[in-house]
Design an enzyme around this catalytic site. Structure first.
Site, PDB file in Angstrom:
ATOM      1  N   CYS A 141      -3.052   1.846   6.558  1.00  0.00           N
ATOM      2  CA  CYS A 141      -3.098   1.333   7.817  1.00  0.00           C
ATOM      3  C   CYS A 141      -3.731   2.452   8.831  1.00  0.00           C
ATOM      4  O   CYS A 141      -4.481   1.953   9.918  1.00  0.00           O
ATOM      5  CB  CYS A 141      -2.011   0.626   8.408  1.00  0.00           C
ATOM      6  SG  CYS A 141      -0.709   1.927   8.470  1.00  0.00           S
TER       7      CYS A 141
ATOM      8  N   GLU B 138       4.813  -3.441  12.426  1.00  0.00           N
ATOM      9  CA  GLU B 138       3.932  -2.444  12.076  1.00  0.00           C
ATOM     10  C   GLU B 138       2.741  -2.973  11.285  1.00  0.00           C
ATOM     11  O   GLU B 138       2.669  -3.687  10.185  1.00  0.00           O
ATOM     12  CB  GLU B 138       4.344  -1.360  11.211  1.00  0.00           C
ATOM     13  CG  GLU B 138       5.581  -0.422  11.613  1.00  0.00           C
ATOM     14  CD  GLU B 138       5.075   0.460  12.816  1.00  0.00           C
ATOM     15  OE1 GLU B 138       3.929   0.826  12.997  1.00  0.00           O
ATOM     16  OE2 GLU B 138       6.107   0.927  13.634  1.00  0.00           O
ATOM     17  N   LEU B 139       1.666  -3.281  12.229  1.00  0.00           N
ATOM     18  CA  LEU B 139       0.509  -4.158  11.829  1.00  0.00           C
ATOM     19  C   LEU B 139      -0.751  -3.506  11.156  1.00  0.00           C
ATOM     20  O   LEU B 139      -0.820  -2.024  11.088  1.00  0.00           O
ATOM     21  CB  LEU B 139       0.267  -5.425  12.730  1.00  0.00           C
ATOM     22  CG  LEU B 139       1.581  -6.013  13.291  1.00  0.00           C
ATOM     23  CD1 LEU B 139       1.248  -6.902  14.268  1.00  0.00           C
ATOM     24  CD2 LEU B 139       2.262  -6.549  11.777  1.00  0.00           C
TER      25      LEU B 139
ATOM     26  N   PRO C 214       9.909  -6.806  -0.809  1.00  0.00           N
ATOM     27  CA  PRO C 214       8.634  -6.033  -1.038  1.00  0.00           C
ATOM     28  C   PRO C 214       7.510  -6.891  -1.300  1.00  0.00           C
ATOM     29  O   PRO C 214       7.598  -7.972  -1.732  1.00  0.00           O
ATOM     30  CB  PRO C 214       8.999  -5.098  -2.109  1.00  0.00           C
ATOM     31  CG  PRO C 214      10.258  -5.905  -2.858  1.00  0.00           C
ATOM     32  CD  PRO C 214      10.764  -6.569  -1.780  1.00  0.00           C
TER      33      PRO C 214
ATOM     34  N   GLY D  55       2.780  -4.921   7.548  1.00  0.00           N
ATOM     35  CA  GLY D  55       1.590  -5.686   6.882  1.00  0.00           C
ATOM     36  C   GLY D  55       0.453  -5.950   7.808  1.00  0.00           C
ATOM     37  O   GLY D  55       0.445  -5.267   8.781  1.00  0.00           O
TER      38      GLY D  55
ATOM     39  N   ASN E 169       0.787  -1.285  -0.123  1.00  0.00           N
ATOM     40  CA  ASN E 169      -0.050   0.214   0.044  1.00  0.00           C
ATOM     41  C   ASN E 169       0.824   1.363   0.042  1.00  0.00           C
ATOM     42  O   ASN E 169       0.349   2.311  -0.396  1.00  0.00           O
ATOM     43  CB  ASN E 169      -1.061  -0.086   1.135  1.00  0.00           C
ATOM     44  CG  ASN E 169      -0.403  -0.099   2.468  1.00  0.00           C
ATOM     45  OD1 ASN E 169       0.760  -0.254   2.580  1.00  0.00           O
ATOM     46  ND2 ASN E 169      -1.210   0.658   3.499  1.00  0.00           N
TER      47      ASN E 169
ATOM     48  N   GLU F  42       8.550   3.339  14.394  1.00  0.00           N
ATOM     49  CA  GLU F  42       9.253   3.742  13.267  1.00  0.00           C
ATOM     50  C   GLU F  42       9.209   5.329  13.096  1.00  0.00           C
ATOM     51  O   GLU F  42       8.436   6.013  13.621  1.00  0.00           O
ATOM     52  CB  GLU F  42       8.906   3.265  11.844  1.00  0.00           C
ATOM     53  CG  GLU F  42       8.790   1.717  11.872  1.00  0.00           C
ATOM     54  CD  GLU F  42       8.785   1.159  10.534  1.00  0.00           C
ATOM     55  OE1 GLU F  42       9.557   0.175  10.215  1.00  0.00           O
ATOM     56  OE2 GLU F  42       7.846   1.246   9.980  1.00  0.00           O
TER      57      GLU F  42
ATOM     58  N   ARG G 265      -7.051   9.180   1.798  1.00  0.00           N
ATOM     59  CA  ARG G 265      -5.836   9.043   1.075  1.00  0.00           C
ATOM     60  C   ARG G 265      -5.372   7.652   0.729  1.00  0.00           C
ATOM     61  O   ARG G 265      -5.857   6.693   1.475  1.00  0.00           O
ATOM     62  CB  ARG G 265      -4.876   9.409   2.176  1.00  0.00           C
ATOM     63  CG  ARG G 265      -3.286   9.663   1.744  1.00  0.00           C
ATOM     64  CD  ARG G 265      -2.585  10.671   3.022  1.00  0.00           C
ATOM     65  NE  ARG G 265      -2.499   9.842   4.211  1.00  0.00           N
ATOM     66  CZ  ARG G 265      -1.417   9.074   4.675  1.00  0.00           C
ATOM     67  NH1 ARG G 265      -0.064   9.348   3.848  1.00  0.00           N
ATOM     68  NH2 ARG G 265      -1.367   8.400   5.685  1.00  0.00           N
TER      69      ARG G 265
ATOM     70  N   GLU H 227     -10.467  -4.286   9.555  1.00  0.00           N
ATOM     71  CA  GLU H 227     -10.049  -3.230   8.745  1.00  0.00           C
ATOM     72  C   GLU H 227     -10.640  -3.184   7.203  1.00  0.00           C
ATOM     73  O   GLU H 227     -10.649  -4.027   6.592  1.00  0.00           O
ATOM     74  CB  GLU H 227      -8.418  -3.788   8.418  1.00  0.00           C
ATOM     75  CG  GLU H 227      -7.667  -2.477   8.160  1.00  0.00           C
ATOM     76  CD  GLU H 227      -5.902  -2.907   8.248  1.00  0.00           C
ATOM     77  OE1 GLU H 227      -5.892  -4.159   8.237  1.00  0.00           O
ATOM     78  OE2 GLU H 227      -5.285  -1.988   8.189  1.00  0.00           O
TER      79      GLU H 227
ATOM     80  N   SER I  32       1.188  11.232  10.000  1.00  0.00           N
ATOM     81  CA  SER I  32       2.387  10.430   9.812  1.00  0.00           C
ATOM     82  C   SER I  32       3.480  11.462   9.501  1.00  0.00           C
ATOM     83  O   SER I  32       3.270  12.476   8.643  1.00  0.00           O
ATOM     84  CB  SER I  32       2.445   9.518   8.242  1.00  0.00           C
ATOM     85  OG  SER I  32       1.298   8.947   8.578  1.00  0.00           O
TER      86      SER I  32
END
Ligand code: NAD
Length: 483
Positions: A290, A256-257, A181, A234, A157, A464, A284, A387, A447
């Site tokens: 996420c 990072e889920l 990736p 992911g 994404n 992160e 967006r 989600e 972000s």
């Protein structure tokens, strides 16, 4: 419509600074989700290729770890400069293989490049600590050392940003890495690998492999004792599998889920600002983020005005081929995503939701679903638990603050929450009680490479960006010294 030739993008594996075909010789198709057409064929790495990549990263490890921080910093800064120089081309490439609009893709390239600028600055500020032991016998010296070879696994994404958010801090810390990736969007990762090489990243410091055998490949790498770090972005489902895999060799994990963000609008909110924020937080990347607002909770007094206005805005978006400049909302990533979202909307309708805009897939080639607004969504609908990952705004009305806090926190996810109110005391009070790693208070976009990104509960482990991001790639070394 594109200003570059897709055939100019490398499609082989990038191992030890060389482009080479996979050992098995087989290939994978890459699709344009706007048309459903194949746009490239890429190498499909075998387990042996993956081991070659780990060996290359390991061989380059010592040299990179002992390269002066200033030199590492300058190389990272060149990565930033080159990405900005090629911003238009990279944005088109992201838009082509991922399906996000050109404006969103431009935004992603800027965001992705900023991780190189930020971590070029952090590379020379990796300070340790010194103190006197309470007993007075010795000094306590603490330093941060590169953890070693890192395996980086990223989703489709944000094909550029999810990679640079890991590669930049890894390299700043002095680690080498193997990036795997997503096979849906590998071309951006390959185009960026060319940039790293041009910027002076030494051979073997960054390796990129693509494979259809993600599970066995990542598992083999994690079970190799040379690998000391896994940084994964992911789904929560795959994250759980990888945490179990990493347990075999006790590999350090940053995760990072998934998310299921509540977007709370109180009666006293600035309606226009809440709508602008909702459009960003929801639309967006066409909702495939996420951080996407998943559950809109709107207080009764403002609910109708908010819902009508959001329906008007979302219902009038231009939907079409992502890399057409006039398009505001591109396709979903694949047909499976369209079918999944259709199912969520049908379930919400069956439980009493009303469709204010959209509510159907679009009958054209490519994978399109109309931007949709649902009102009166029952909190027990599947759409509130899962989600969504698509252009659907699901609105539920609420009456009081305490009840909405419980509703918002009633999920296994805890990535981000959004709160809109003019009462700053209430805003901060509610923000503090959100069980999520991040909160957007009167903001739809949070972000920022300079801020710690990450989630609580099953949305992840670690952070992160910010100074925290580089520490994820470090081991803390304590030396007891007497002098
Ligand atoms: P995914 O979990 O299906 O895939 C992510 C990556 O893992 C891909 O590279 C995939 O090939 C790989 N993978 C899949 N199965 C694997 C396995 N068994 N072993 C090892 N690797 C495997 O996720 P996706 O569909 O690509 O991305 C969407 C998900 O990512 C959403 O849940 C979204 O919320 C999440 N996401 C989270 C963040 C964050 O920062 N928290 C950011 C972006 C996306």
């Amino acid at each position: 419509m594109l200003s570059f030739d897709v055939a100019s993008i490398p499609t082989d594996l990038f191992i030890g600074g060389q482009w080479r075909a996979g050992r098995g010789g087989d290939k994978l198709d890459v699709f344009d989700p706007s048309t459903g057409q194949v746009i490239a064929q890429i190498a499909n790495a075998s387990l042996d290729d993956a081991m070659d990549a780990v060996a290359a990263a390991h061989a380059a490890g010592k040299g990179w770890a002992t390269t002066a921080p200033r030199k590492r910093s300058e190389i990272l800064r060149r990565c930033f400069d080159l990405m900005i120089e090629r911003r238009d081309m990279l944005a088109e490439l992201i838009s082509l293989e991922n399906g996000k609009s050109l404006v969103d893709a431009q935004g992603e390239v800027g965001y992705a490049a900023e991780f190189f600028r930020w971590f070029s600055e952090e590379a020379v500020r990796l300070n340790g600590e010194i103190s006197t032991a309470p007993g007075g016998a010795n000094k306590i010296l603490v330093e941060h050392q590169p953890i070693g070879v890192a395996v980086l696994v990223t989703p489709w994404n944000f094909p550029a940003a999810m990679a640079t958010r890991k590669i930049a801090p890894a390299l700043a810390a002095g680690c080498t890495c193997v990036l795997k990736p997503a096979t849906e969007t590998p071309l951006t990762a390959f185009a960026l690998a060319e940039i790293y090489r041009e910027a002076g990243v030494p051979d073997g410091v960054v390796n990129v492999i693509t494979t259809s055998r993600s599970g066995p490949t990542v598992s083999a790498m994690l079970n190799d004792p040379r690998v000391r770090k896994l940084s994964f972005t992911g789904s929560t489902e795959v994250g759980r599998v990888l945490l179990r895999e990493a347990a075999n060799t006790v590999v350090s994990c940053s995760m990072e889920l998934g998310g299921n963000a509540p977007f709370i609008v109180f009666d006293d909110a600035d309606l226009d600002a809440a709508i602008e924020g909702a459009m960003v937080a929801k639309m967006r990347n066409g909702g495939e983020a996420c951080t996407a607002a998943n559950r809109f909770y709107v207080q009764r007094g403002i609910a109708k005005a908010f819902s009508d206005k959001l329906a008007e805005r979302m219902g009038s978006m231009t939907v079409g081929i992502a890399y057409d400049k006039s398009v505001q909302c591109g396709p979903l990533i694949n047909v499976k995503a369209v079918n999944r979202i259709s199912g969520l909307v049908e379930d919400a309708k069956a439980r009493g939701a009303t469709v204010l805009a959209g509510g159907k897939s679009l009958d054209r080639s490519g994978y399109f679903y109309a931007p949709t607004v649902l009102a009166d969504v029952s909190p027990d609908s599947e759409i509130a638990a899962e989600e969504i990952f698509g252009p659907i705004a699901a609105i539920t009305t609420f009456d009081d603050e305490e009840a909405v806090i419980d509703l918002a926190n009633g999920t296994e996810y805890g990535l981000i929450s959004y709160v809109y109110t003019r009462d700053l005391a209430r805003g901060l009070r509610v923000s503090e009680r959100m069980d999520s790693g991040m909160v957007g208070l009167n903001r739809g976009l949070v972000s920022d490479p300079a801020a710690p990104f990450g989630g609580t509960k099953q949305s992840g482990l670690g952070r992160e960006g910010a100074h925290h991001g580089i520490l994820e790639f470090c081991e803390t070394k304590y030396i007891a010294v007497s002098w």
